[in-house]
Design a protein around this motif. Structure first.
Motif, PDB file in Angstrom:
ATOM      1  N   SER A   1       5.410   0.427  -8.816  1.00 14.26           N
ATOM      2  CA  SER A   1       4.016  -0.008  -8.973  1.00 14.26           C
ATOM      3  C   SER A   1       3.099   0.841  -8.094  1.00 14.26           C
ATOM      4  O   SER A   1       3.471   1.243  -6.993  1.00 14.26           O
ATOM      5  CB  SER A   1       3.858  -1.484  -8.590  1.00 14.26           C
ATOM      6  N   VAL A   2       1.913   1.115  -8.613  1.00 12.52           N
ATOM      7  CA  VAL A   2       0.933   1.916  -7.878  1.00 12.52           C
ATOM      8  C   VAL A   2      -0.259   1.029  -7.522  1.00 12.52           C
ATOM      9  O   VAL A   2      -0.900   0.450  -8.391  1.00 12.52           O
ATOM     10  CB  VAL A   2       0.460   3.118  -8.725  1.00 12.52           C
ATOM     11  N   LEU A   3      -0.523   0.916  -6.231  1.00  8.21           N
ATOM     12  CA  LEU A   3      -1.682   0.181  -5.753  1.00  8.21           C
ATOM     13  C   LEU A   3      -2.693   1.179  -5.209  1.00  8.21           C
ATOM     14  O   LEU A   3      -2.320   2.219  -4.664  1.00  8.21           O
ATOM     15  CB  LEU A   3      -1.300  -0.805  -4.643  1.00  8.21           C
ATOM     16  N   MET A   4      -3.966   0.875  -5.342  1.00 13.82           N
ATOM     17  CA  MET A   4      -5.001   1.731  -4.755  1.00 13.82           C
ATOM     18  C   MET A   4      -6.153   0.879  -4.253  1.00 13.82           C
ATOM     19  O   MET A   4      -6.253  -0.299  -4.600  1.00 13.82           O
ATOM     20  CB  MET A   4      -5.475   2.781  -5.751  1.00 13.82           C
ATOM     21  N   ASP A   5      -6.996   1.480  -3.419  1.00 16.26           N
ATOM     22  CA  ASP A   5      -8.098   0.837  -2.718  1.00 16.26           C
ATOM     23  C   ASP A   5      -7.554   0.131  -1.477  1.00 16.26           C
ATOM     24  O   ASP A   5      -6.696  -0.745  -1.566  1.00 16.26           O
ATOM     25  CB  ASP A   5      -8.851  -0.155  -3.607  1.00 16.26           C
ATOM     26  N   SER A   6      -8.067   0.522  -0.323  1.00 11.51           N
ATOM     27  CA  SER A   6      -7.513   0.027   0.939  1.00 11.51           C
ATOM     28  C   SER A   6      -7.566  -1.492   1.050  1.00 11.51           C
ATOM     29  O   SER A   6      -6.604  -2.126   1.493  1.00 11.51           O
ATOM     30  CB  SER A   6      -8.251   0.666   2.126  1.00 11.51           C
ATOM     31  N   THR A   7      -8.671  -2.084   0.642  1.00  5.69           N
ATOM     32  CA  THR A   7      -8.804  -3.539   0.766  1.00  5.69           C
ATOM     33  C   THR A   7      -7.799  -4.259  -0.125  1.00  5.69           C
ATOM     34  O   THR A   7      -7.195  -5.262   0.285  1.00  5.69           O
ATOM     35  CB  THR A   7     -10.240  -3.979   0.436  1.00  5.69           C
ATOM     36  N   LEU A   8      -7.587  -3.763  -1.332  1.00  3.11           N
ATOM     37  CA  LEU A   8      -6.646  -4.403  -2.241  1.00  3.11           C
ATOM     38  C   LEU A   8      -5.208  -4.247  -1.753  1.00  3.11           C
ATOM     39  O   LEU A   8      -4.401  -5.183  -1.855  1.00  3.11           O
ATOM     40  CB  LEU A   8      -6.797  -3.826  -3.645  1.00  3.11           C
ATOM     41  N   ILE A   9      -4.886  -3.079  -1.212  1.00  2.00           N
ATOM     42  CA  ILE A   9      -3.547  -2.857  -0.664  1.00  2.00           C
ATOM     43  C   ILE A   9      -3.285  -3.799   0.504  1.00  2.00           C
ATOM     44  O   ILE A   9      -2.243  -4.464   0.581  1.00  2.00           O
ATOM     45  CB  ILE A   9      -3.367  -1.393  -0.228  1.00  2.00           C
ATOM     46  N   ILE A  10      -4.246  -3.871   1.412  1.00  2.00           N
ATOM     47  CA  ILE A  10      -4.085  -4.741   2.575  1.00  2.00           C
ATOM     48  C   ILE A  10      -4.010  -6.204   2.149  1.00  2.00           C
ATOM     49  O   ILE A  10      -3.207  -6.984   2.683  1.00  2.00           O
ATOM     50  CB  ILE A  10      -5.238  -4.498   3.579  1.00  2.00           C
ATOM     51  N   ASP A  11      -4.812  -6.590   1.191  1.00  2.00           N
ATOM     52  CA  ASP A  11      -4.800  -7.968   0.712  1.00  2.00           C
ATOM     53  C   ASP A  11      -3.431  -8.329   0.131  1.00  2.00           C
ATOM     54  O   ASP A  11      -2.936  -9.453   0.335  1.00  2.00           O
ATOM     55  CB  ASP A  11      -5.889  -8.169  -0.339  1.00  2.00           C
ATOM     56  N   TYR A  12      -2.813  -7.400  -0.560  1.00  2.00           N
ATOM     57  CA  TYR A  12      -1.482  -7.637  -1.131  1.00  2.00           C
ATOM     58  C   TYR A  12      -0.484  -7.985  -0.034  1.00  2.00           C
ATOM     59  O   TYR A  12       0.270  -8.970  -0.137  1.00  2.00           O
ATOM     60  CB  TYR A  12      -1.025  -6.394  -1.901  1.00  2.00           C
ATOM     61  N   PHE A  13      -0.492  -7.212   1.042  1.00  2.00           N
ATOM     62  CA  PHE A  13       0.468  -7.460   2.117  1.00  2.00           C
ATOM     63  C   PHE A  13       0.078  -8.650   2.984  1.00  2.00           C
ATOM     64  O   PHE A  13       0.959  -9.307   3.559  1.00  2.00           O
ATOM     65  CB  PHE A  13       0.671  -6.184   2.943  1.00  2.00           C
ATOM     66  N   GLU A  14      -1.208  -8.934   3.082  1.00  2.00           N
ATOM     67  CA  GLU A  14      -1.633 -10.172   3.756  1.00  2.00           C
ATOM     68  C   GLU A  14      -1.046 -11.378   3.028  1.00  2.00           C
ATOM     69  O   GLU A  14      -0.587 -12.340   3.649  1.00  2.00           O
ATOM     70  CB  GLU A  14      -3.163 -10.268   3.754  1.00  2.00           C
ATOM     71  N   THR A  15      -1.060 -11.337   1.713  1.00  2.00           N
ATOM     72  CA  THR A  15      -0.527 -12.440   0.911  1.00  2.00           C
ATOM     73  C   THR A  15       0.963 -12.624   1.150  1.00  2.00           C
ATOM     74  O   THR A  15       1.457 -13.759   1.190  1.00  2.00           O
ATOM     75  CB  THR A  15      -0.781 -12.165  -0.592  1.00  2.00           C
TER      76      THR A  15
END
Length: 202
Positions: A58-72
């Motif tokens: 899977s490819v994630l992009m945008d710093s806020t979205l990437i960080i939000d994924y790992f926060e979850t």
């Protein structure tokens, strides 16, 4: 897991530092959206930094979205943002200022470095500069009123420091350190930590 992008991008750097804080192991591939555009495009055709390639492809992009994924995915004691709504709103307000300052800095840099001089639109530069300095003024005020425990930086502290270091790298004559003492002191403190030194801006 692979993080793609150069650490002179505040967005790539905030992801790298955040993943480190969250205990997420990753490989860093310092590809440029300019000089290694074609190589980057083979990983992500959009060529957006940061790009994070997960182990499942899977490819994630945008710093806020990437960080939000790992926060979850992170347990409550490891998260970099508060869960209580009022505290979260305050954190997101400050993050918005820091990310806006980054965005306006990038716009000014691109305007000067990518657009031919004869096509530079000075009213636009002046407007964006005004927005940048307004964001810094409010950010400085908020940081001056906040106390840090000095132990483990949270997402607000990371992003503010990364944003400030980027501004000082790119536009030190526009965003003068002496005008924003709280942000400057905050970033200087974090830049001396082993965490930040592992991901140098330049």
């Amino acid at each position: 897991m692979k993080l793609i992008g150069m650490l002179d991008s505040p967005y790539v750097r905030r992801v790298a530092i955040s993943l480190d804080l969250l205990g997420i192991e990753f490989e860093h591939a310092p590809l440029s959206v300019f000089s290694t555009f074609e190589e980057f495009s083979r990983i992500n055709p959009v060529v957006k930094a940061p790009t994070l390639l997960l182990d499942d492809g899977s490819v994630l992009m945008d710093s806020t979205l990437i960080i939000d994924y790992f926060e979850t995915l992170s347990p409550p004691g490891s998260k970099l943002l508060p869960s209580q709504p009022q505290a979260l709103a305050r954190a997101l307000s400050t993050l918005g200022l820091a990310l806006t300052a980054c965005e306006k800095t990038v716009q000014i840099v691109y305007e000067h470095n990518l657009r031919p001089a004869e096509k530079l639109h000075q009213p636009w530069v002046e407007r964006v500069t005004r927005q940048l300095l307004a964001a810094c003024a409010e950010l400085d005020k908020q940081l001056a009123a906040q106390a840090s425990d000095g132990v483990r930086p949270d997402q607000v502290e990371v992003t503010c420091a990364v944003a400030w270091s980027f501004m000082q790298l790119m536009l030190p004559d526009v965003v003068k350190a002496s005008d924003f003492p709280a942000i400057n002191a905050h970033a200087a403190r974090l830049e001396q930590t082993d965490l930040f030194k592992r991901y140098p801006i330049a």
